[in-house]
Scaffold this active site. Structure first.
Site, short mmCIF file in Angstrom:
data_model
loop_
_atom_site.label_atom_id
_atom_site.label_comp_id
_atom_site.label_asym_id
_atom_site.label_seq_id
_atom_site.Cartn_x
_atom_site.Cartn_y
_atom_site.Cartn_z
N SER A 1 67.33 -22.42 38.79
CA SER A 1 66.63 -22.76 40.02
C SER A 1 65.11 -22.80 39.88
CB SER A 1 67.00 -21.76 41.13
OG SER A 1 68.35 -21.93 41.49
N GLU B 1 29.84 1.52 -14.38
CA GLU B 1 30.28 0.47 -15.27
C GLU B 1 29.26 0.01 -16.31
OE1 GLU B 1 33.41 -0.96 -15.38
OE2 GLU B 1 33.91 0.69 -14.03
#
Length: 767
Positions: A459, A88
């Site tokens: 239950s 770059e």
């Protein structure tokens, strides 16, 4: 004459230059006051997503539009820094924001190429653009970019500018910054990338979509080779390093985010908590949420639940193709046909391409073509027909089906289940959630059945009523009459009721321990009659239940109220920890992006600062009775675990709508549930022991694998006495030992009157 002509040209050029310079100065004077403040850079706060972790620090969830990890300059590998400069801005450390040599080079290159190919933007100019400007290609924007670059260079050091660039730049696949890109493309921390990988990453800023290695690996490699060549030209790497990096293979990680464990329901719970406190900042400030989940537990819970659900689903057969999608004209469009249809872990979406008498060919979202034959076709054979009555359920070209691998690694037809399930496991000492699976597949159904599903417990609710009876003077040896019973509307709160036991039989006078072990409904109702429903409604709130969800009527003992699996886990934890109320929690702490602890959970611990809600002797007796449920009652399947320190209770509601198993060991409570979202029967005999218990067993087999068997001593105030199993009375010749509160020892058998039938003492215990 010639001299005069050249002089005029010089004056004209000088005038143009002066005018241009004045225009540039004027433009600078106009634009400079409009340039943004550099506070964003000097106090840089990147948008870092919210991340959720397990207790071990493993990533289980991430929320935020941008994938980003902030790294300090010193943590960036030198090879990556050099690769970025080579790709770059190789004169980054020489220029002051604008590289005039680079500009001239770009102008020359563009002129000779006959078009605008190079832009001459420095790294500083890119920082200016990425933070403050748009990407429009205008002279004004470019001039502003240059002025901002000068301003940035004047305010910040070179290393700081490069650090900002490395963390802010977009690199494709929702990844911002090189650290996030390293994880996205290579599934590695930034510090572990190779030179070849660094060069590939450094090639991305020029055009993230064009050089994306996931989309086009060959194009990405071409760009990578250019970066490596530039690194060599700039003498960052040697000839040998260049040759080695060029040949080094690169494994690209496909961007399907796979977390350390399947914990999407917990990740979503954590996201909601953080969002409620911080709103939109939750997704940008880099919060880290550390949960209480443990990988071993969570993996085991997930596997157990899916196995249990699929086992149930297979019992009721294949329902045919999921849908009819049709086949596209072009084979290249097959992938688009399956777009938007999710796989469910190892249950894959498949588009049928062809069908013959002995095989089918299907296309997967991965692009793979699979041929299934033999036993793999067995589930769907009756749908491999031209019978139009079957409609879109037929397995034909264009049909959507599901496939998976069987135990022999062969492909077979399967389907997504319609039933749902839930599992939650907590540490009874403090309530830390060790595993939570809120449903079969979070991506298909985000409803969290652990925390949001209010269902009848059946239950599995009986132990709380039995615990209440112990406080009212009952003992495990108390004789209860398990005989037919008819109750009018005034006793039930609604319609007349003639309850029955599950097996339709009656056992007559039995001990309370036996009644719980075999889940006798009639005996349980008589216990609630004796202690009073209003007292029971008040008592169950000690365990964390909402009294409003449990009407003070006799069906309460059979689980006619409403609970969530999380509530049941907290309730059973009271029995497991010796009588203390704890509050389940799943977040240990919340940190900011710097590691500073923002919040830390405060939890109550049993035997320390938790509230004691029942007598520890009560908890001991209930555990003893529920151990019998496993050793000789409705949950004997759990004996396969080979442990005598586990306790629990099955639960099945009327017409088999809900199935439960709630069980525990001293250090771990787990609750499993199964049912349909729209309540309906799961099928005859689909009890808690048949559907929910196997999930619990599979989970506990893994979770307790390394846990030693715990045999706690009875707490002070518990005594052991021999009893007559028929009368429940103390008997020196009794064949059973039973535990009692010291002050509630039953009377001894009076042998003087044994020949005259039932004793007065026994008669007083019958109901």
């Amino acid at each position: 004459m010639l001299f005069r002509w050249f002089f005029r040209i010089f004056l004209a050029m000088f005038a143009v230059g002066m005018v241009s310079a004045m225009l540039l100065v004027f433009a600078a004077l106009v634009i400079l006051p409009t340039l943004p403040s550099l506070d964003t850079l000097t106090d840089y706060r990147p948008k870092i997503p919210l991340r959720i972790y397990s207790a071990e620090g493993l990533l289980i969830g991430e929320f935020g539009e941008e994938r980003r990890d902030f790294v300090k300059f010193a943590e960036v590998p030198v090879s990556l820094r050099q690769a970025i400069l080579a790709a770059e801005d190789d004169r980054f450390y020489q220029h002051h924001g604008v590289d005039y040599i680079g500009v001239l080079r770009a102008i020359y290159s563009n002129f000779t190429a006959g078009g605008a190919l190079q832009g001459a933007s420095t790294i500083t100019m890119q920082v200016a653009r990425n933070f403050f400007l748009t990407k429009e290609k205008t002279l004004t924007r470019k001039f502003s970019e240059a002025l901002l670059a000068f301003k940035i260079e004047h305010s910040l050091g070179k290393d700081r500018i490069l650090e900002l660039y490395i963390n802010q730049i977009y690199l494709g696949q929702r990844s911002y910054g090189f650290s996030a890109a390293a994880r996205t493309y290579f599934n590695k921390p930034l510090g572990d990338i190779t030179l070849a990988e660094a060069a590939m990453l450094a090639g991305l800023p020029k055009a993230p979509s064009r050089f994306n290695p996931v989309v086009n690996l060959e194009r990405a490699k071409t760009r990578q080779q250019y970066v490596l060549r530039r690194m060599h030209e700039l003498e960052y790497i040697s000839e040998k390093e260049l040759a080695r990096a060029r040949k080094q293979p690169i494994a690209i990680h496909r961007p399907v985010r796979v977390f350390a464990m399947p914990a999407s329901y917990v990740a979503e719970m954590a996201r909601q908590v953080v969002y409620q406190r911080y709103r939109e900042e939750a997704y940008t400030r880099g919060f880290k949420v550390y949960t209480t989940l443990r990988k071993t537990d969570q993996d085991a819970a997930y596997r157990a639940l899916r196995k249990g659900v699929m086992t149930y689903d297979e019992r009721y057969g294949y329902r045919g193709a999921e849908a009819f999608l049709g086949l596209p004209k072009q084979r290249a469009d097959l992938k688009n046909t399956l777009q938007g249809i999710r796989d469910s872990d190892d249950i894959l979406a498949a588009l049928v391409l062809s069908v013959s008498a002995d095989s089918i060919e299907v296309y997967l979202k991965s692009g793979e073509t699979i041929r299934i034959s033999g036993n793999g076709l067995k589930p769907g054979r009756k749908f491999m027909t031209n019978d139009a009555k079957l409609g879109d359920q037929r397995i034909r070209p264009g049909a959507l089906i599901r496939i998976t691998r069987d135990g022999k690694n062969s492909w077979q037809i399967t389907q997504l289940p319609q039933i749902e399930a839930a599992l939650v496991a907590i540490d009874p000492a403090d309530g830390a959630i060790r595993a939570l699976v809120g449903g079969f597949d979070f991506n298909l159904n985000k409803f969290n059945h652990v925390t949001q599903a209010w269902r009848q417990p059946g239950s599995s609710f009986k132990p709380f009523i039995y615990s209440a009876s112990l406080e009212k003077g009952f003992t495990p040896a108390t004789i209860i009459n398990d005989a037919p019973l008819f109750l009018g509307p005034e006793q039930t709160g609604s319609k007349p009721w003639e309850p029955k036991n599950f097996d339709g039989k009656f056992s007559g006078p039995i001990r309370m321990r036996t009644a719980l072990t075999h889940s006798k409904n009639l005996a349980s109702i008589r216990i609630l009659q004796a202690i009073g429903p209003v007292y029971a409604q008040d008592y169950i709130q000690r365990f964390g239940f909402d009294g409003k969800q449990h009407a003070p009527v006799l069906p309460m003992v059979l689980g006619a109220g409403s609970v969530t699996p999380m509530q049941m886990a907290a309730g059973y934890a009271v029995f497991a920890n010796g009588g203390y109320r704890i509050h389940p929690y799943f977040i240990q702490r919340v940190e900011d992006d710097t590691g500073k602890v923002l919040e830390r959970v405060r939890f109550a611990t049993a035997a320390k600062n938790a509230k004691q809600v029942i007598d520890p002797r009560n908890a001991f007796l209930m555990t003893s009775m529920m151990q019998d449920v496993i050793q000789r009652g409705t949950a004997t399947r759990a004996k396969a675990l080979g442990r005598n320190d586990i306790a629990g209770k099955t639960g099945t509601t009327s017409n088999y709508i809900d199935a439960w198993f709630c069980g525990y060991q001293k250090n771990l409570v787990a609750v499993t549930w199964m049912g349909f979202d729209e309540p309906k029967s799961m099928g005859r005999n689909e009890t808690g022991g048949r559907t929910a218990l196997p999930i619990w067993i599979d989970y506990m087999a893994s979770a307790l694998k390394s846990a030693p068997v715990a045999n706690p001593s009875p707490p002070r105030g518990i005594v052991v006495a021999k009893i007559n199993p028929e009368t429940g009375l103390r008997d020196q010749y009794g064949t059973l030992n039973e535990y009692f509160f010291q002050e509630q020892l039953p009377p001894e058998t009076d042998y003087l009157y044994r020949d005259f039938g039932i004793t007065d003492q026994l008669e007083n215990q019958l109901f």
